[in-house]
Design a protein around this motif. Structure first.
Motif: not given
Length: 923
Positions: A125-145
């Motif tokens: 998936k070329k345009d995917a946002i990868r969890i956790p490498v593309d996330m900032t902060g601690s959990m819970p990971y907030i998916l907001d895009q």
């Protein structure tokens, strides 16, 4: 109208229904097709799903896969047979091609059936946002895009909530990874929480509850989101008090499919509200579709959909495989909303089946086969601790004034009440519905009359009346009470070690159809169903609600005393159903005065495993209602024949590709086959002996041999005929102490004996000698020999010019003496066998003997020009001497005779063997 069919294994009666839902698999689980196949492919994983062809079947399964068609890898094999099958392939390479095939495994004989090989392709998936490498902060990971594709690239563990979906249009692909939530939290937390009021979807991952979180946490939750939501390919495992695998409130337009929903929860706050469920969905608008899910264990409800607005519509629940565990009163496998379409679901739970409490529900083509046990109840409401109660087990229950305008049709519903079971505390926690095991832990101390486990925090008296196994050499102890970390009972003082808390199941009364619809004008219609209630208690009693006894009933009427309906209306119209019970046909604790139309139904008393002695099969419904039912064109089968002849032994349907074997039709020694052959099923191989000849009646008949792995496609032996030293036809084969004995007719219908060590190489032992009771020899002919061995005594059934069937005994297998000089079975009086009779086989089944024989209506059958019709028939006996013929003989249609019965490990097969071999399956 449908029929039910019997199959008895190890003395326990199992009933199968010939459904119109799907094509019946003629060969049982070992040859099922792969139906409703589905797959979903992520970057490094895939989910594979299928169902068996027939909803009544179950099998174990796995998936074989690899990068070539040689495969090489496989998923773990399932341990619990299911109708639906769900597997995940992990650790795949992205951007690669994989091949896979589905494998179903027969739980009886471990015979496997493979699908064809399929191909899937993983894609990066070329345009995917990868969890956790593309996330900032601690959990819970907030998916907001908004409209983004998120993909999980590794297993994650969160102390509280793991992931929140906070924008619309998001896809969250867990790619086969595990999300652990609630590892250490005092809050109510979630694995994945849908938090944005926008169209989103969640797929392909495992969500596991961790060690600590507050009550009512959930693996997947959607709160107050009336927007499109799709959830698929998810597996769950929750275990803490009141936890939900899936909880949705204010849900609209939800598509929940192809998930593997599992719960180990054993503790709930209240059975009334909110209770607990594996899937709980509240909807205001509707458009809810729940399908093709596996739903397993839990402790209360299975799938529970509740409408919160009268405008809600379009609720469909179908093709789910539910094996839930109702530990608390009022839990059902299915609780559909009003107006729902509920179809093609399979429920094999330990608990209640279906709760119909709304308006205009359509419930059809479902399969329910359950058992149940005493349940925990907070009665009166919210009293603690819960109390053990014996509450009737419902298959389909209508309840309340809002249960109206429902249609229930073409369903199979069976409930079996077994005798108490004690597993001895053995078994896995995830199989508590089978073994009653709830806790397996290690004691801190075991003292006299108490066991201490400091790792626990129990509710006071939660485990009262459960049992404790705390040493392999000591009997289990009954728990008399408990506090937060101490169990009390008659324990011996021991060194601390592992212990198990478990429940001895005491099964409860079955009521497959339960009517408590209180609107006199409810207009509920129940038709074309099969309802079966079986008790295994030989002595039964009735008790009050909450202590209900050991009885069984096909229909249970609860508080149907609200008065008659308006003219032309009814509370319930029950017609054209088949009801079966080995105890009561229907009963009530109230005098029925509502308009319940029971018309054109068939009530049959089961004699298996036994029939309860009763003067009346209708109990406590009131004289007026009983009189009305008996006058309404209902059939009550309580006669002797219904119990004497087991259905699986007398009712057969033909294989669609008959015949399965015949003569070559060419100029060979077996151009034609003649008279009775014989078939044995040994170690997975069908072995057939048959007589062949060139088609001229006066020519010798020789012995042929053929084998088959499925009993359908046969291979002739390369050395046929395997015996040609003497005329051999009408053979009967039995194996005793490692030797095959063949009794056959020789020339001029004189029976003779052959023996063999392997069924292929035969040695002639000579003609039989048969004496009258006074010791005088009987002159030939005497043919069509059938042998039965019991308690080391040999019995011979034989015919003399087909004028009757005689019985003799022997001590040396060659010399025989009549038991009586009169035939034990005579010709007639039915037209079908008034011309001739001859035995083919004796089988013992449920303490009765069945003799399969052929007969003809034509007394001139020996005349070559007579064109006599030969039929297959059966009679039953309890002593081998006195026989009663089946009133519905012949048991198969047409000129198909010389019947031989073969049990294939799943059901009975009947082969007729003159002059072609036809196959029939028991119904």
């Amino acid at each position: 109208m449908k029929k039910i069919h019997f199959l008895l294994l190890s003395g326990i009666a199992f009933l199968f229904l010939g459904f119109s839902i799907s094509k019946i698999a003629l060969e049982g689980p070992s040859n099922v097709a792969f139906q409703r196949t589905w797959s979903y492919v992520s970057e490094t994983s895939a989910v594979i799903y299928w169902q068996l062809e027939d909803i009544s079947l179950s099998a174990n399964s796995f998936v074989e896969y690899g990068k070539s068609e040689s495969l090489g890898k496989q998923t773990p094999a399932t341990k619990r047979p299911r109708w639906a099958h769900w597997h995940r392939l992990n650790e795949l390479d992205p951007g690669a091609t994989y091949y896979y095939r589905m494998v179903s495994v027969d739980p009886i004989n471990n015979k496997r059936t493979n699908s064809e090989i399929y191909k899937i392709e993983t894609e990066k998936k070329k345009d995917a946002i990868r969890i956790p490498v593309d996330m900032t902060g601690s959990m819970p990971y907030i998916l907001d895009q908004k409209d983004a594709y998120y993909i999980l690239t590794e297993d994650i563990t969160a102390e509280g909530t793991a992931i929140e979906i906070a924008a619309e249009g998001i896809t969250l692909d867990l790619d086969g990874h595990t999300v652990v939530f609630g590892e250490n939290s005092s809050e109510q937390v979630y694995g994945v929480r849908f938090a944005d009021p926008g169209n989103t979807r969640l797929c392909n991952g495992h969500i596991l509850q961790g060690k600590k979180s507050r009550d009512y946490s959930a693996a997947v939750v959607s709160l107050d989101r009336p927007v499109p939501t799709e959830i698929f390919g998810i597996s769950t495992d929750v275990h803490l008090p009141n936890a939900f695998p899936l909880l949705m409130t204010h849900a609209n337009t939800a598509n929940i499919h192809h998930n593997n929903i599992y719960s180990r929860v054993t503790e709930i706050e209240c059975r009334h509200y909110p209770g607990n469920a594996l899937m709980r969905i509240y909807t205001y608008g509707g458009d809810i579709h729940i399908h093709d899910n596996l739903v397993t264990e839990g402790c209360h409800w299975g799938i529970n959909v509740r409408i919160k607005s009268r405008t809600a519509k379009n609720i469909e629940i179908d093709n789910n495989d539910i094996q839930h565990h109702q530990q608390y009163v009022n839990g059902y496998a299915l609780a559909p909303s009003e107006g729902a379409l509920v179809h093609h679901n399979k429920i094999t739970s330990s608990g209640r089946g279906v709760h119909l409490k709304g308006d205009a529900t359509l419930f059809y083509n479902n399969y329910i086969d359950t058992k149940g046990h005493q349940q925990l109840s907070d009665y009166p409401a919210r009293t603690r601790p819960f109390q053990h109660r014996l509450i009737e087990l419902h298959g389909i229950k209508f309840e309340g004034r809002s249960a109206k305008n429902c249609k229930v049709y073409n369903n199979f519903v069976r409930i079996t009440q077994y005798l108490p079971v004690d597993s001895g505390g053995v078994g896995a926690l995830e199989d508590k519905m089978e073994n009653g095991v709830y806790i397996r832990s290690t004691a801190s101390a075991i003292e006299k009359d108490r066991l201490v486990d400091t790792t626990q925090a129990w509710e006071k008296d939660r485990w009262r009346y459960y049992f404790l196994k705390y040493h392999p050499d000591l009997p289990p102890a009954k728990i008399t009470g408990n506090d937060a970390n101490t169990l009390y009972g008659d324990f011996k003082e021991l060194e601390p070690g592992e212990y198990t808390i478990y429940m001895k199941w005491e099964y409860v009364p079955p009521t497959p159809l339960n009517l408590a619809c209180y609107d006199p004008n409810g207009m509920n219609e129940i038709y074309d169903n099969t309802f079966i209630g079986i008790t295994n208690y030989k002595e039964v009693w009735h008790g009050d609600y909450g202590d209900t006894g050991d009885w069984a009933t096909a229909i249970m009427l609860i508080a149907m005393d609200k008065g008659p309906a308006d003219p032309g209306k009814y509370a319930a119209y029950v017609h054209d159903n088949q009801f079966y019970s080995n105890d009561l046909f229907f009963n009530s604790g109230w005098k029925v005065n509502m308009t319940i139309r029971l018309e054109n139904n068939i009530f049959t008393l089961l004699k298996e495993p036994f029939a309860i002695e009763r003067p009346n099969r209708i109990f406590d419904v009131g004289e007026a209602f009983e009189k009305e039912v008996r006058a309404s064109n209902n059939t009550f089968n309580e006669g002797t024949e219904e119990g004497k002849f087991a259905t699986c032994m007398v009712q057969f349907k033909p294989f669609e590709a008959n015949p399965v074997f015949e003569g070559t039709g060419k100029g060979t020694w077996d151009k034609q086959i003649r008279e009775r052959g014989f078939i044995l099923f040994e170690e997975g191989i069908y072995k057939m002996w048959y007589s062949g000849y060139k088609g001229v009646d006066v020519e010798p008949k020789y012995l042929g041999y053929a084998t088959s792995r499925d009993g359908i496609s046969w291979s002739r032996h390369s050395e046929n005929p395997i015996f040609n030293e003497k005329w051999t036809e009408d053979m009967f084969v039995i194996k005793e102490d490692g030797t095959y004995f063949m009794y056959a007719e020789g020339e001029n219908d004189v029976a003779h004996l052959l023996t063999s060590p392997d069924g292929i190489s035969w040695q002639e032992q000579g003609d039989l000698v048969i004496l009258n009771t006074n010791g005088e020899p009987i002159p030939p002919p005497y043919g069509t020999p059938v042998v039965w061995i019991e308690n080391e005594k040999w019995y011979l059934f034989y015919e003399r010019n087909d004028n009757g069937i005689w019985l003799a005994t022997s001590e040396d297998q060659i010399n025989w003496r009549n038991v009586q000089d009169e035939a034990v079975i005579n010709k007639g009086p039915g037209a079908y066998d008034e011309g001739a009779v001859a035995a083919n086989q004796v089988v013992r089944y449920n303490d009765k003997y069945y003799i399969y024989y052929h007969g003809s209506s034509n007394p001139d059958w020996a005349d070559p020009n007579a064109n006599a019709l030969w039929t297959s028939n059966v009679a039953v006996s309890t002593d081998l001497v006195h026989w009663e013929k089946y009133s519905r003989n012949p048991i198969v249609e047409g000129d198909h005779s010389s019947p031989i019965l073969v049990f294939d490990g799943e059901r009975q097969r009947l082969y007729t063997m003159h002059d072609k071999v036809w196959l029939y399956f028991s119904e």
